[in-house]
Design a protein around this motif. Sequence first.
Motif, PDB file in Angstrom:
ATOM      1  N   ILE A  13      27.696  34.512  48.087  1.00 17.78           N
ATOM      2  CA  ILE A  13      28.843  34.586  47.265  1.00 17.78           C
ATOM      3  C   ILE A  13      28.638  34.389  45.828  1.00 17.78           C
ATOM      4  O   ILE A  13      28.186  33.434  45.546  1.00 17.78           O
ATOM      5  N   LEU A  14      28.732  35.385  45.031  1.00 13.28           N
ATOM      6  CA  LEU A  14      28.227  35.095  43.644  1.00 13.28           C
ATOM      7  C   LEU A  14      29.541  35.454  42.485  1.00 13.28           C
ATOM      8  O   LEU A  14      29.046  35.696  41.530  1.00 13.28           O
ATOM      9  N   THR A  15      30.498  35.421  42.948  1.00 13.85           N
ATOM     10  CA  THR A  15      31.782  35.266  42.239  1.00 13.85           C
ATOM     11  C   THR A  15      32.812  34.270  42.634  1.00 13.85           C
ATOM     12  O   THR A  15      32.437  33.603  43.669  1.00 13.85           O
ATOM     13  N   SER A  16      34.108  34.184  41.968  1.00 14.80           N
ATOM     14  CA  SER A  16      34.789  32.981  42.309  1.00 14.80           C
ATOM     15  C   SER A  16      35.619  33.383  43.390  1.00 14.80           C
ATOM     16  O   SER A  16      36.293  34.476  43.632  1.00 14.80           O
ATOM     17  N   SER A  51      32.370  40.642  39.726  1.00 16.63           N
ATOM     18  CA  SER A  51      33.758  40.783  39.923  1.00 16.63           C
ATOM     19  C   SER A  51      34.307  39.931  40.779  1.00 16.63           C
ATOM     20  O   SER A  51      34.070  40.062  41.891  1.00 16.63           O
ATOM     21  N   SER A  52      35.285  38.810  40.548  1.00 12.59           N
ATOM     22  CA  SER A  52      35.862  38.171  41.202  1.00 12.59           C
ATOM     23  C   SER A  52      37.184  38.973  41.893  1.00 12.59           C
ATOM     24  O   SER A  52      37.570  39.799  41.159  1.00 12.59           O
ATOM     25  N   VAL A  53      37.681  38.361  42.773  1.00 12.02           N
ATOM     26  CA  VAL A  53      38.993  39.075  43.453  1.00 12.02           C
ATOM     27  C   VAL A  53      40.239  38.355  42.550  1.00 12.02           C
ATOM     28  O   VAL A  53      40.270  37.295  42.362  1.00 12.02           O
ATOM     29  N   PHE A  54      40.960  39.552  42.342  1.00 14.02           N
ATOM     30  CA  PHE A  54      42.334  39.024  41.696  1.00 14.02           C
ATOM     31  C   PHE A  54      43.469  39.181  42.668  1.00 14.02           C
ATOM     32  O   PHE A  54      43.727  40.393  43.020  1.00 14.02           O
ATOM     33  N   PRO A  55      44.222  38.109  43.239  1.00 12.77           N
ATOM     34  CA  PRO A  55      45.360  38.485  44.279  1.00 12.77           C
ATOM     35  C   PRO A  55      46.678  38.752  43.526  1.00 12.77           C
ATOM     36  O   PRO A  55      47.064  37.721  42.667  1.00 12.77           O
ATOM     37  N   ASP A  56      47.324  39.655  43.695  1.00 13.86           N
ATOM     38  CA  ASP A  56      48.588  39.772  43.438  1.00 13.86           C
ATOM     39  C   ASP A  56      49.498  39.414  44.621  1.00 13.86           C
ATOM     40  O   ASP A  56      49.674  39.841  45.783  1.00 13.86           O
ATOM     41  N   VAL A  75      39.634  44.236  42.794  1.00 13.12           N
ATOM     42  CA  VAL A  75      38.212  43.866  42.701  1.00 13.12           C
ATOM     43  C   VAL A  75      37.609  44.993  42.091  1.00 13.12           C
ATOM     44  O   VAL A  75      37.644  46.026  42.565  1.00 13.12           O
ATOM     45  N   GLY A  76      36.618  44.608  41.172  1.00 16.51           N
ATOM     46  CA  GLY A  76      35.833  45.615  40.601  1.00 16.51           C
ATOM     47  C   GLY A  76      34.379  45.501  41.236  1.00 16.51           C
ATOM     48  O   GLY A  76      34.328  44.935  42.209  1.00 16.51           O
ATOM     49  N   GLY A  77      33.392  46.040  40.377  1.00 15.78           N
ATOM     50  CA  GLY A  77      32.104  45.830  40.953  1.00 15.78           C
ATOM     51  C   GLY A  77      31.214  46.846  40.293  1.00 15.78           C
ATOM     52  O   GLY A  77      31.506  47.380  39.296  1.00 15.78           O
ATOM     53  N   ALA A  78      29.953  47.252  41.132  1.00 18.22           N
ATOM     54  CA  ALA A  78      28.927  47.976  40.447  1.00 18.22           C
ATOM     55  C   ALA A  78      29.457  49.376  40.492  1.00 18.22           C
ATOM     56  O   ALA A  78      30.192  49.993  41.155  1.00 18.22           O
ATOM     57  N   ALA A 121      28.570  48.208  35.698  1.00 21.62           N
ATOM     58  CA  ALA A 121      29.562  47.268  36.387  1.00 21.62           C
ATOM     59  C   ALA A 121      30.674  46.653  35.686  1.00 21.62           C
ATOM     60  O   ALA A 121      30.788  46.411  34.436  1.00 21.62           O
ATOM     61  N   LEU A 122      31.639  46.394  36.443  1.00 15.13           N
ATOM     62  CA  LEU A 122      33.099  45.974  36.087  1.00 15.13           C
ATOM     63  C   LEU A 122      33.138  44.172  35.991  1.00 15.13           C
ATOM     64  O   LEU A 122      32.484  43.578  36.789  1.00 15.13           O
ATOM     65  N   THR A 123      33.764  43.733  35.144  1.00 14.12           N
ATOM     66  CA  THR A 123      34.122  42.297  34.938  1.00 14.12           C
ATOM     67  C   THR A 123      35.292  42.290  36.025  1.00 14.12           C
ATOM     68  O   THR A 123      35.750  43.113  36.739  1.00 14.12           O
TER      69      THR A 123
END
Length: 705
Positions: free
Chosen positions: A188-191, A265-270, A278-281, A315-317
């Motif tokens: 797990i490399l993101t928040s 990219s960490s996950v953003f909950p709405d 969530v973004g990524g490569a 890659a995305l933030t």
Amino acid sequence: MRGNAACFLGFGAGLAGLVLLACVLAGQAASPFEGGYPTDWSHQHLIFSQPATPEQSARAAADPRYWQQYYRRNFARVVQDQTDSADNRPVLAAVRRPGSQKIHRDWSENLGSSATTRAGIFPAKFSFRITTANCASTNPPDYVVFSTGEPGSGIQANIVAYDNLYSGCTGSVPSVYWAYNTGTGAKILTSPVISGDGTQVAFVQTSGGAAVLVILRWAASNTENVTSPLTLTSVANNAYYGCTAPCMTEVALTNGSTPVDDTTSSVFPDYTHDIIWVGGAGGWLHKITGVFRGIPTEVTSNGYPVQVNPGSPTALTSPVYDYSSGNVFVGDAGGFLYRIVPSSPPVVTKSGQLGFGPGFVSAPVVDSTAGKVYAFASSDGTAACPGPNPCTAVFQLATGFGGGSVGAKVTVGSSAATPSPMYLGAFDNAYLISAAPPTGTLYVCGNTGGAPTLYRIPINANIMAASTAGPVLASAGTGCSPVIDFTNPNAAAGATEWLFASVQASGSGNSCVSGGCVMNFKDPAWTPNTNYAVGQQVLDTHFQVQTVRTAGLSGLATPAWAVIAGNTTVDNTVRWLNQGTQTAFHAAWQPLTAYALHAEVLDTNGNIEVVTTAGTSKAGAHPIWPANPNGTVLDGTVRWRNVGAVATVSLAAAGGTSGIIIDNTVVTGPPTGGSQVYFVTQSNQTCATGGTGGCAVQASQSALQ
């Protein structure tokens, strides 16, 4: 949330706080109070200044993060000290003013022999009650979640939670609440993030170049720990909602057909729409529906997932979804900012190139009510800074920016061909509570081409002005963490505010021995028509600390601040002493030393002493230092004046820290322990619980150690 939103309708910005307070007192906010609130990376990136219109008020009130921000900054809590046997709820202790004692670093837990996170990765914390800090004796207790960065296995958790967090709790502080291996070999490399009700956790894990979104329901355990985790097996998505905790499900992230990776990219909950972004490569932005209250499913039709940068995929933030504008904002490693309208199909608007070198490594910060988005670039690609070198820069764009827009820019030091990364900055409390359009200060850690330095960017009526350099945080070029700000309205000597930042090496703080270091700095803004007590401090417009020597009522206009250490400013009936420029390091007193006029030392009481008469200090022990601001003492031929408590403290942190999560303020006398910060060291060090590894740390807001 409906009661709060309805209560807000029809009121302008100037009454927003009063209306909210009236709603709370009237009981209309009972549901949010009982529901608790999460604190994670996303709460630093989506903020709310004061609404300007009834329409803005209504839109802000419809977003749970608006209320979470308000509660976090305005409601003091007490540490739960007993439990009502009838319903197992804590009985609130009497609210007391905190004592003057320094609070020690409460704990550090070993996450693994090589556990680590990046500077932009945050832990996540959940508090089940707004007004009470719950210990393990309460069901359920407050807890904090850390990703370890280690590959999961039968002897290594990749995610762990702790409860019984506060030094005012009885028993083991902290205790492992639960610990899981959610995939053998998976990191797990993101928040991580926490659901609105606190019962679920979501994050991305990666293995073999393929990323999956994990959503889990946790269950408390007395047997699990970091080296003896429970291995969870994924259930089908349609079986997850009713599964018995602990359980988890996975959603593979794909480009529509092929698995893709995500390490940035960490996950953003709405929370409102039960969606995770969530973004990524490869520039892919993913939309997953039904995450906490339905069947978790990635949308793979009508243009989803969307590749926001197909011409130059990078890659995305982490993304940020703004309820008010209805847009998703995300940056990429190419230095572009994207505004996505999440329609079917989605509509993507690309900014001009803002960041160069590594591009963007940090998600943008969105002020939802002011309609502004801020991006933090370690290099602006110019040759406008000394060297000639590119500059480190902050960009401000409208939330409705058009294609090719570059917005407004403020430089914050020099950059380099290979700069250190730049993470998010922090807005002060004055900005968040000012009448719209917002006025206050944005603080950032800039100068990515050299020694990291704090900068203040004044914002006047939503417009950025030129920056002012403040304390240098390290003696050499090194990486800096995100900057975090938190106001504490319940401090013993009167309301105060703190900035937090860390550096990876060569730290300047007194406690850091030139290594990795986390530092805090007082930064409350001066306010008019305010009763100030002796010893209270503000950070003036010159990045200098001013200490109250004579209590009184401040004037209606900002005074002309004295700019020389030891000099006095007259402010209506208040008298201020200039402590000097905010700095990370303060020298100790030395005997038989020639001290120049206005030189400063840190005395043995934790106060700053400034030279008012130059001379040579006496032999032997230090003088008996005056205890109160403006007190003086003769030391050989030197005369010293007390100019107030030191306005910064530091703590060694190997490799610097992850992103910092700040707990709500707890108002109690001893026992204490609820007004804290949480982070992970980026390198191995000896943890308080034994062993050497990456440490999950809780420390006090005020003293750090």
